[in-house]
Design a protein around this motif. Structure first.
Motif, PDB file in Angstrom:
ATOM      1  N   PHE A 112      66.179  55.012  35.166  1.00 39.04           N
ATOM      2  CA  PHE A 112      66.445  53.784  34.399  1.00 39.04           C
ATOM      3  C   PHE A 112      66.760  54.110  32.949  1.00 39.04           C
ATOM      4  O   PHE A 112      66.222  55.070  32.387  1.00 39.04           O
ATOM      5  N   GLY A 116      65.672  49.327  31.123  1.00 37.86           N
ATOM      6  CA  GLY A 116      65.088  49.181  32.454  1.00 37.86           C
ATOM      7  C   GLY A 116      66.140  48.899  33.519  1.00 37.86           C
ATOM      8  O   GLY A 116      65.816  48.398  34.591  1.00 37.86           O
ATOM      9  N   ASN A 117      67.391  49.204  33.224  1.00 36.66           N
ATOM     10  CA  ASN A 117      68.433  49.037  34.245  1.00 36.66           C
ATOM     11  C   ASN A 117      68.856  50.403  34.779  1.00 36.66           C
ATOM     12  O   ASN A 117      68.634  51.429  34.141  1.00 36.66           O
ATOM     13  N   HIS A 184      54.792  53.573  44.431  1.00 37.30           N
ATOM     14  CA  HIS A 184      56.106  53.214  43.903  1.00 37.30           C
ATOM     15  C   HIS A 184      56.847  54.454  43.398  1.00 37.30           C
ATOM     16  O   HIS A 184      58.033  54.653  43.672  1.00 37.30           O
ATOM     17  N   ARG A 187      58.125  56.384  46.264  1.00 36.42           N
ATOM     18  CA  ARG A 187      59.319  55.779  46.861  1.00 36.42           C
ATOM     19  C   ARG A 187      60.558  56.049  46.016  1.00 36.42           C
ATOM     20  O   ARG A 187      61.617  56.392  46.533  1.00 36.42           O
TER      21      ARG A 187
ATOM     22  N   ASN B   3      64.737  42.979  35.088  1.00 32.97           N
ATOM     23  CA  ASN B   3      65.648  44.121  35.071  1.00 32.97           C
ATOM     24  C   ASN B   3      65.530  44.948  36.362  1.00 32.97           C
ATOM     25  O   ASN B   3      64.691  44.682  37.207  1.00 32.97           O
ATOM     26  N   ASP B   4      66.372  45.968  36.458  1.00 33.89           N
ATOM     27  CA  ASP B   4      66.427  46.761  37.695  1.00 33.89           C
ATOM     28  C   ASP B   4      65.096  47.434  38.012  1.00 33.89           C
ATOM     29  O   ASP B   4      64.717  47.592  39.168  1.00 33.89           O
ATOM     30  N   GLN B   5      64.415  47.837  36.938  1.00 34.20           N
ATOM     31  CA  GLN B   5      63.150  48.547  37.156  1.00 34.20           C
ATOM     32  C   GLN B   5      62.131  47.628  37.841  1.00 34.20           C
ATOM     33  O   GLN B   5      61.449  48.033  38.775  1.00 34.20           O
ATOM     34  N   SER B   8      63.058  47.210  41.353  1.00 33.30           N
ATOM     35  CA  SER B   8      62.714  48.364  42.191  1.00 33.30           C
ATOM     36  C   SER B   8      61.243  48.298  42.575  1.00 33.30           C
ATOM     37  O   SER B   8      60.850  48.678  43.679  1.00 33.30           O
ATOM     38  N   GLU B   9      60.391  47.815  41.629  1.00 32.30           N
ATOM     39  CA  GLU B   9      58.966  47.694  41.944  1.00 32.30           C
ATOM     40  C   GLU B   9      58.753  46.669  43.068  1.00 32.30           C
ATOM     41  O   GLU B   9      57.948  46.879  43.975  1.00 32.30           O
ATOM     42  N   SER B  12      59.758  48.205  46.335  1.00 36.51           N
ATOM     43  CA  SER B  12      58.700  49.095  46.823  1.00 36.51           C
ATOM     44  C   SER B  12      57.580  48.277  47.435  1.00 36.51           C
ATOM     45  O   SER B  12      57.052  48.598  48.495  1.00 36.51           O
ATOM     46  N   LYS B  13      57.221  47.216  46.714  1.00 39.38           N
ATOM     47  CA  LYS B  13      56.085  46.411  47.174  1.00 39.38           C
ATOM     48  C   LYS B  13      56.397  45.754  48.515  1.00 39.38           C
ATOM     49  O   LYS B  13      55.526  45.643  49.379  1.00 39.38           O
ATOM     50  N   GLN B  35      74.922  46.883  43.443  1.00 35.98           N
ATOM     51  CA  GLN B  35      75.133  47.920  44.448  1.00 35.98           C
ATOM     52  C   GLN B  35      73.987  48.937  44.428  1.00 35.98           C
ATOM     53  O   GLN B  35      73.463  49.331  45.462  1.00 35.98           O
ATOM     54  N   GLN B  36      73.593  49.322  43.205  1.00 36.80           N
ATOM     55  CA  GLN B  36      72.559  50.370  43.098  1.00 36.80           C
ATOM     56  C   GLN B  36      71.245  49.870  43.669  1.00 36.80           C
ATOM     57  O   GLN B  36      70.547  50.607  44.380  1.00 36.80           O
ATOM     58  N   ASN B  39      71.491  49.928  47.330  1.00 37.73           N
ATOM     59  CA  ASN B  39      71.357  51.280  47.864  1.00 37.73           C
ATOM     60  C   ASN B  39      69.909  51.752  47.848  1.00 37.73           C
ATOM     61  O   ASN B  39      69.436  52.397  48.782  1.00 37.73           O
ATOM     62  N   TYR B  40      69.212  51.440  46.742  1.00 38.92           N
ATOM     63  CA  TYR B  40      67.818  51.862  46.651  1.00 38.92           C
ATOM     64  C   TYR B  40      66.995  51.198  47.758  1.00 38.92           C
ATOM     65  O   TYR B  40      66.203  51.851  48.441  1.00 38.92           O
ATOM     66  N   LYS B  42      67.954  50.100  50.572  1.00 34.88           N
ATOM     67  CA  LYS B  42      68.350  50.620  51.869  1.00 34.88           C
ATOM     68  C   LYS B  42      67.734  52.003  52.123  1.00 34.88           C
ATOM     69  O   LYS B  42      67.143  52.273  53.177  1.00 34.88           O
ATOM     70  N   SER B  44      65.105  53.288  50.620  1.00 39.99           N
ATOM     71  CA  SER B  44      63.652  53.192  50.704  1.00 39.99           C
ATOM     72  C   SER B  44      63.225  52.733  52.084  1.00 39.99           C
ATOM     73  O   SER B  44      62.268  53.240  52.665  1.00 39.99           O
TER      74      SER B  44
END
Lengths: 208, 713
Positions: A112, A116-117, A184, A187, B3-5, B8-9, B12-13, B35-36, B39-40, B42, B44
């Motif tokens: 990131f 955070g992107n 996390h 992963r 945001n993306d982060q 992503s959490e 995961s959860k 897209q990203q 992909n993540y 998918k 995971s």
């Protein structure tokens, strides 16, 4: 982790062996490979897997009188093995925590940006849906050994061993928050690793 | 939108837990757009499924998940299984020390019949297993033999119950309990029990345990103190002793966690081997304290039974009042708990530090042994013994740990054996750090000593140079009437040079040139720095120049040869010219060099530089010391000239006070300073002092550094 309730996947050969505890020496031939594969897929380390399997057999001898003969001997030994695997992970975890903190191994900074992107290309490649499960496993297994053991272990206990949060936290003496962070990170790191490896292999096969 | 982060959490959860509808919607939206993220998610999921799938397949016995067991490993496993199975089938399930832990103790009786032992003098052997080699020791309850385990071909220690004790029914219980307790305690620092059985002929019980050699903590303590007396470096020996002590603490902490209290801790009961292994022995007096898992098997013997038994087995119990806790000596068995062992640990530490048992002094009166009853009375009511009453030079912090562990009231002691271990460990860790700091400060102090001495040499060089300036001889010639040069011009030249010198050396207070005639002197040029305005330098007008009788220091300087500098402290010879500085408590350091008339070669007068000692020290000391708590510079009479705190700031509160009134221990430092030039505190690394010979033979400064929080008294 109760040793008597491990009946999932019993085959007829299991049932045939039921009650054959008279000669523990045949255990190695009968169940050695099975237990070892099980242990190795969890612990990812030959020595560790051999050690827990041996401990399982020795404990089996000591506790033989507790084996009631109901259910399969293999399942009974597997129950002991599962306990030994958790014990091993706990020891390894404790040792590892003394050495370097897993909390410092955060793959986020690689993936990131400051907002955070996703960074460009973090997950640029779309995974192929048509992959054979064995192929995926080979790559995942390789990647598991590249991420910090403290993260890989909780991931394995959670997903492979299907232990719930409370159990893992209790066994490893960690907080649920810490467990979530580790899961996390595991992963993220695994996805990154698998994605990269897969992409690299695709490139190689295309160029070949 | 997160945001993306954050997404992503959530992804995961979603794989380990159920998300709320809102969360799920957020993910869906994001995945559709990015897209990203897609992909993540998918990847995971794919990894998760793969692991879960392998988890199931390995349970089902799918051979493709991993390779099988290697042939080597399989062979090794078969061998160890064979060994273990052989052992367990021979003796049922209760063979080793571990068996006491794993299985029901109630099977002891079954085992006794299975383990016959023959008894024929000293050459007896257990039919199946042990040959007695020689007697190692004998107590009230049993005799310990060195024996050979014929099956595993190793030496073991075998304790069998004495025939006379065997007549006492309580002894049987005690013996069995001792074996049970020892067998139950599985810890690297507790002697492991191999087997429990009964002699075939006599029917008396015995047990076999690891043979740990004959060396005990008593030997190690003796060795340490012998070396110390011989003046050898014992740093590492103390370190090893303390490491062993921590091992004992850990064993006891473990025993406490199993509800077992040792009650007979003393150096004799700690065995040491040459490889650093520490083993706590003799759990014969141990008490099972609580009702957790041990209760069913071990507290079958009520505590009251113990006290009746101790009466008959008096030799064993009161064999060790020298290390006994007050509550034990008072016979208050109900008050004996884990903190009684904490006292015992303190007593072992006591013995390490002093080479004496804590109650040694109480046990002897006017050269005669005190009767046991009286000794026990003294212990049960007496004050905590202090290591320093037995030996001096014990590290104060370590002594404090010992004293705390041995407090009369259990609630004032450390509350657990682990706390004692922690305290000693902390002391050890702190000690090496302290030692490093101490060594650094010592180097810094030595550098200061060199710097101060070279500052005095600089002063000498400067005054010598000033006396060689041409205007000096010009003035001499002019006064002698040999030249026509205008004296005032020469004097102003000299003033300019003198001013320059003063400006560049802020610790200098005055530079002067004076003429001497008989017993009188007359200043010709004087430049000085006003006491209240150190940044300024002024030339004293001719009308204010001072004259008077030569002081003893001036006379000594004039008696010297050319270029011979006489250095003295202002306190040595009070001087009218320094009147303006006279009120200052700061001594001045004056360097005087004689001036000769080049023509007549007769002494003409002198040049003198006066420097402020305080400023000279301040200049040199600045930024030089790190990690000190307090720094004292003392004058020749050991009165405080200067005091700095840990931040390097001046503290004036004690200026002029005698050091003895500030630190009681100072009086013991002075003889070392006089003799050796420095005082090194090897025990506590808390205080360092060195002597700085400013004017060799006549005036020395002393520098004292406190490194610890508190001054050691």
């Amino acid at each position: 982790m109760d040793n008597s309730n491990e009946n999932a996947g019993l085959s007829s050969s299991d049932l045939k062996n039921s009650g054959s505890s008279a000669n523990p020496e045949v255990w190695v031939d009968e169940y050695g490979d099975y237990l070892y594969r099980y242990a190795f897929s969890r612990l990812r380390d030959t020595n560790a897997a051999e050690e827990v399997v041996q401990e399982t057999f020795l404990a089996g001898i000591r506790y033989r009188e507790r084996f009631t003969g109901e259910g399969a001997e293999r399942a009974w030994l597997l129950g002991i093995l599962k306990r030994k695997i958790v014990d091993h992970v706990r020891m390894r975890n404790r040792y590892d925590r003394d050495g370097k903190s897993d909390d410092s191994n955060d793959p986020s900074s690689q993936l990131f940006n400051q907002q955070g992107n996703w960074k460009n290309g973090a997950f640029a490649v779309t995974p192929d849906d048509q992959l054979e499960s064995q192929e995926v496993w080979e790559v995942v297994r390789g990647c598991l050994s590249h991420i910090p053991a403290g993260q890989a272990d909780v991931f394995v206990l959670s997903v492979m061993e299907e232990m719930d949060t409370d159990q893992i936290c209790k066994e490893l003496n960690i907080t649920p928050a810490n467990l979530w962070v580790r899961l996390h990170r595991a992963r993220l790191a695994l996805a990154k690793c698998v994605g990269t490896k897969w992409f690299a292999e695709q490139e190689v096969s295309q160029n070949a | 939108m997160p945001n993306d982060q954050k997404i992503s959490e959530l992804i995961s959860k979603s794989l380990s837990a159920t998300l709320t509808n809102d969360q799920q919607r957020t993910i869906d939206e994001k995945i559709a757009a990015s897209q990203q993220s897609r992909n993540y998610a998918k990847l995971s999921k794919m990894i998760n499924d793969s692991l879960s799938d392998v988890g199931k397949r390995s349970r089902d016995g799918d051979t493709s998940v991993a390779p099988g067991l290697s042939a080597d490993a399989a062979l090794r496993m078969k061998q160890s299984i064979r060994l273990e199975a052989a052992r367990s089938s021979q003796f049922g399930i209760t063979v080793t020390g571990a068996a006491f832990h794993d299985s029901a103790i109630s099977s002891t009786h079954a085992m006794i019949q299975q383990l016959p032992i023959s008894s024929h003098a000293d050459e007896r052997s257990l039919k199946s297993r042990f040959t007695l080699t020689r007697e190692l020791g004998k107590g009230g309850l049993g005799t310990v033999w060195l024996a050979r385990d014929e099956r595993l071909l190793r030496s073991v220690a075998l304790k069998e119950m004495n025939a006379d004790a065997a007549e006492h029914p309580r002894a049987w219980e005690r013996f069995r309990r001792e074996a049970e307790i020892t067998g139950r305690l599985e810890h690297p620092n507790i002697v492991p029990l191999y087997q429990f059985g009964t002699d075939e002929t006599t029917g008396q019980p015995f047990y076999a345990m690891r043979f740990v050699g004959k060396r005990t903590l008593v030997d190690a303590i003796e060795e340490y103190h012998d070396k110390k007396i011989a003046g050898e470096d014992v740093t590492m020996d103390l370190h090893r002793l303390l490491t062993a002590f921590i091992g004992v603490c850990q064993a006891i902490a473990y025993a406490h966690s199993r509800g077992v209290i040792h009650r007979d801790l003393k150096p004799e009961n700690v065995a040491l081997d040459n490889f650093g292994q520490v083993i706590v022995l003799d759990w014969g007096l141990a008490k099972v304290n609580d009702g957790n898992e041990t209760e069913g098997h071990m507290s079958g013997v009520p505590l009251s039974a113990d006290s009746s038994f101790t009466k008959t087995m008096a030799g064993e119990v009161i064999g060790t009042p020298l290390y006994m806790a007050p509550e034990q000596a008072a016979g208050q068995l109900d008050k004996v708990d884990s903190r009684t062992d904490v006292y015992g640990l303190g007593a072992i530490l006591f013995a390490m530090l002093t080479a004496s048992a804590p109650h040694q002094n109480s046990s002897v009166q006017e050269g005669n042994a005190v009767p046991i009853a009286q000794l026990l009375k003294q212990i049960s009511g007496g004050a905590t013994p202090r290591p320093r009453d037995y030996m001096s030079g014990i590290p104060a912090d370590l002594e404090a740990i010992c004293v705390k562990a041995m407090q009369f009231k259990p609630h004032s002691r450390y509350q657990s054996a682990a706390e004692v271990a922690d305290a000693v460990q902390q002391w050890m860790a702190g000690r090496s750090e302290r030692r490093q700091k101490y060594s650094n400060s010592r180097s810094e102090a030595r550098e200061l000593r060199t710097a101060m001495m070279s500052a005095v040499r600089d002063l000498e060089r400067n005054v010598r140079f000033m006396s060689s300036l041409p205007p000096i001889q010009g003035i001499v010639n002019s006064i002698a009437g040999r030249r026509d040069d205008e004296q005032s011009v020469l004097r102003s030249h000299l003033s300019v040079i003198f001013s320059g010198l003063l400006k560049t050396n802020c610790d200098f207070c005055a530079v002067s040139f004076a003429k001497a005639d008989g017993s009188k002197f007359q200043e010709l040029v004087r430049i000085e720095r006003p006491i209240d305005d150190v940044s300024n330098v002024r030339s004293i007008p001719a009308s204010r120049l001072v004259s008077g009788n030569l002081t003893s220091c001036m006379k000594k300087a004039l008696a010297g040869k050319p270029d011979e500098v006489f250095v003295a402290l202002s306190s040595e010879c009070p001087d009218p010219t320094t009147a303006s500085w006279g009120k200052s408590p700061t001594p001045l350091l004056a360097a005087t060099v004689p001036v000769f008339d080049d023509e007549t070669e007769e002494p003409f007068g002198f040049v003198r530089i006066e420097a402020s000692l305080e400023r000279l020290i301040e200049n040199e000391i600045r930024g030089r010391f790190h990690a000190i708590n307090r720094l004292y510079v003392l004058d020749n009479d050991c009165k405080v000239l200067m005091q700095l705190d840990s931040s390097g700031s001046r503290v004036k509160a004690n200026d002029g006070q005698s050091m003895s009134s500030i630190a009681a221990s100072w009086d013991s430092v002075v003889p070392m300073l006089k003799l050796e030039g420095e005082f090194v505190d090897n025990q506590d690394h808390a205080f360092y002092a060195t002597r700085i010979d400013l004017v060799p033979g006549r005036y020395s400064l002393a520098l004292g550094l406190c490194l610890a929080e508190k001054q050691t008294k």
